[in-house]
Design an enzyme around this catalytic site. Structure first.
Site, PDB file in Angstrom:
ATOM      1  N   HIS A 249       9.022   3.493   9.469  1.00 38.60           N
ATOM      2  CA  HIS A 249       8.770   2.604  10.603  1.00 38.60           C
ATOM      3  C   HIS A 249       7.466   3.045  11.273  1.00 38.60           C
ATOM      4  O   HIS A 249       7.274   4.240  11.526  1.00 38.60           O
ATOM      5  CB  HIS A 249       9.934   2.670  11.595  1.00 38.60           C
ATOM      6  CG  HIS A 249       9.779   1.670  12.694  1.00 38.60           C
ATOM      7  ND1 HIS A 249      10.128   0.342  12.546  1.00 38.60           N
ATOM      8  CD2 HIS A 249       9.269   1.787  13.946  1.00 38.60           C
ATOM      9  CE1 HIS A 249       9.845  -0.303  13.666  1.00 38.60           C
ATOM     10  NE2 HIS A 249       9.324   0.539  14.523  1.00 38.60           N
TER      11      HIS A 249
ATOM     12  N   LEU B 225      10.956  -6.342   4.362  1.00 36.39           N
ATOM     13  CA  LEU B 225      11.199  -7.054   5.620  1.00 36.39           C
ATOM     14  C   LEU B 225      12.528  -7.800   5.691  1.00 36.39           C
ATOM     15  O   LEU B 225      12.717  -8.648   6.561  1.00 36.39           O
ATOM     16  CB  LEU B 225      10.032  -8.022   5.894  1.00 36.39           C
ATOM     17  CG  LEU B 225       8.675  -7.333   6.102  1.00 36.39           C
ATOM     18  CD1 LEU B 225       7.564  -8.345   6.310  1.00 36.39           C
ATOM     19  CD2 LEU B 225       8.717  -6.340   7.262  1.00 36.39           C
TER      20      LEU B 225
ATOM     21  N   ASP C 143      16.704   0.338  12.590  1.00 35.40           N
ATOM     22  CA  ASP C 143      15.838   1.424  13.083  1.00 35.40           C
ATOM     23  C   ASP C 143      16.582   2.522  13.843  1.00 35.40           C
ATOM     24  O   ASP C 143      15.991   3.221  14.669  1.00 35.40           O
ATOM     25  CB  ASP C 143      14.712   0.867  13.982  1.00 35.40           C
ATOM     26  CG  ASP C 143      13.787  -0.070  13.227  1.00 35.40           C
ATOM     27  OD1 ASP C 143      13.646   0.101  12.003  1.00 35.40           O
ATOM     28  OD2 ASP C 143      13.213  -0.973  13.853  1.00 35.40           O
TER      29      ASP C 143
ATOM     30  N   SER D 270       0.836  -1.209   0.000  1.00 37.93           N
ATOM     31  CA  SER D 270       0.000   0.000   0.000  1.00 37.93           C
ATOM     32  C   SER D 270       0.871   1.260   0.000  1.00 37.93           C
ATOM     33  O   SER D 270       0.533   2.252  -0.656  1.00 37.93           O
ATOM     34  CB  SER D 270      -0.979  -0.002   1.177  1.00 37.93           C
ATOM     35  OG  SER D 270      -0.291   0.025   2.392  1.00 37.93           O
ATOM     36  N   ASN D 271       2.003   1.204   0.687  1.00 38.79           N
ATOM     37  CA  ASN D 271       2.894   2.368   0.680  1.00 38.79           C
ATOM     38  C   ASN D 271       3.550   2.544  -0.693  1.00 38.79           C
ATOM     39  O   ASN D 271       3.619   3.664  -1.214  1.00 38.79           O
ATOM     40  CB  ASN D 271       3.974   2.227   1.758  1.00 38.79           C
ATOM     41  CG  ASN D 271       3.432   2.563   3.126  1.00 38.79           C
ATOM     42  OD1 ASN D 271       3.192   3.720   3.437  1.00 38.79           O
ATOM     43  ND2 ASN D 271       3.213   1.548   3.942  1.00 38.79           N
TER      44      ASN D 271
ATOM     45  N   ILE E 235      18.983  -4.896   5.270  1.00 40.92           N
ATOM     46  CA  ILE E 235      19.783  -4.402   4.151  1.00 40.92           C
ATOM     47  C   ILE E 235      21.255  -4.717   4.453  1.00 40.92           C
ATOM     48  O   ILE E 235      21.751  -4.356   5.524  1.00 40.92           O
ATOM     49  CB  ILE E 235      19.586  -2.876   3.990  1.00 40.92           C
ATOM     50  CG1 ILE E 235      18.120  -2.546   3.704  1.00 40.92           C
ATOM     51  CG2 ILE E 235      20.477  -2.316   2.899  1.00 40.92           C
ATOM     52  CD1 ILE E 235      17.594  -3.050   2.385  1.00 40.92           C
TER      53      ILE E 235
HETATM   54  C1  GRF Z   1       3.737  -0.495   6.920  1.00 37.40           C
HETATM   55  O1  GRF Z   1       3.016  -0.376   8.101  1.00 37.40           O
HETATM   56  C2  GRF Z   1       5.138   0.056   7.136  1.00 37.40           C
HETATM   57  O2  GRF Z   1       5.204   1.068   8.085  1.00 37.40           O
HETATM   58  C3  GRF Z   1       5.871  -1.136   7.636  1.00 37.40           C
HETATM   59  O3  GRF Z   1       5.310  -2.230   6.939  1.00 37.40           O
HETATM   60  C4  GRF Z   1       3.972  -1.933   6.539  1.00 37.40           C
HETATM   61  C5  GRF Z   1       3.884  -2.186   5.071  1.00 37.40           C
HETATM   62  O4  GRF Z   1       2.609  -2.128   4.539  1.00 37.40           O
HETATM   63  N1  GRF Z   1       7.283  -0.959   7.577  1.00 37.40           N
HETATM   64  P1  GRF Z   1       2.409  -2.134   2.952  1.00 37.40           P
HETATM   65  O5  GRF Z   1       3.087  -3.382   2.394  1.00 37.40           O
HETATM   66  O6  GRF Z   1       3.021  -0.886   2.396  1.00 37.40           O
HETATM   67  O7  GRF Z   1       0.927  -2.188   2.734  1.00 37.40           O
END
Ligand code: GRF
Length: 190
Positions: free
Chosen positions: A106, A87, A147, A15-16, A90
């Site tokens: 984050h 996930l 982080d 989604s991001n 790196i």
């Molecule tokens: C988001 O909450 C982001 O902050 C975290 O992982 C999630 C990813 O969501 N690091 P999406 O795959 O972008 O929907």
């Protein structure tokens, strides 16, 4: 003027990544060159393909290969790498070769609720369990420690004691959708 060329790394729903692609689709200053994932079946891959944007899938083993990642970025003349729900850790050499060129989001107000094992719903559960009155998102550079890279921007939301973990997740999602691209836009303009 040359556009800043960014690569998105994502492992999940995307989604991001999709929001960032949409935000910059008509930009005269930023272009999204490809989306890389360590998961062949990640929903993000199908969704990005539909938009006609290049996708690159690597194995978890390849995700640890700095040379490979650097070569991919070099071939595409990448200026910035943006981790959007990526996930895998790196690899250190890649970070060393891209100082302040890798950005992560984050879903908490770092340094709170960061570090190993703190991702996605685990973060929101920890926030709930410690009865926080607010939470938020942190956009930061990636360095060699999980982080702990320099913070670029933080955006907050208030919490009520009744907010469930799912409500916290929704509030964070809304912040991400609204502010992640804006923070990137500002950073890339500087
Ligand atoms: C988001 O909450 C982001 O902050 C975290 O992982 C999630 C990813 O969501 N690091 P999406 O795959 O972008 O929907």
């Amino acid at each position: 003027m040359f556009k800043k060329r960014i690569a998105l790394f994502a492992s999940g729903n995307g989604s991001n990544a999709l929001r960032i692609i949409d935000y910059f689709k008509d930009s005269s200053t930023v272009s999204v060159e490809f989306v890389l994932s360590n998961k062949q079946n990640a929903p993000v891959i199908e969704r990005v393909k539909e938009l006609g944007i290049e996708t690159i899938v690597i194995s978890n083993e390849e995700a640890e290969d700095s040379e490979l990642l650097l070569r991919i970025c070099k071939e595409h003349n990448i200026d910035f790498v943006v981790l959007a729900g990526y996930l895998r850790k790196i690899p250190a050499d890649f970070v060393a070769n891209m100082p302040e060129r890798i950005v992560n989001i984050h879903p908490s107000l770092l340094p709170k609720f960061g570090g190993k094992g703190m991702y996605g719903i685990h973060v929101h559960r920890a926030v709930k369990e410690s009865n926080e009155s607010e939470t938020g998102i942190t956009i930061h550079f990636v360095n060699e420690e999980f982080d702990k890279g320099k913070i670029i921007a933080q955006y907050k939301t208030t919490l009520s004691p009744n907010d469930s973990v799912e409500v916290i997740q929704t509030k964070i999602h809304q912040l991400e959708q609204t502010y992640f691209p804006v923070a990137l836009d500002k950073l890339l303009a500087s």
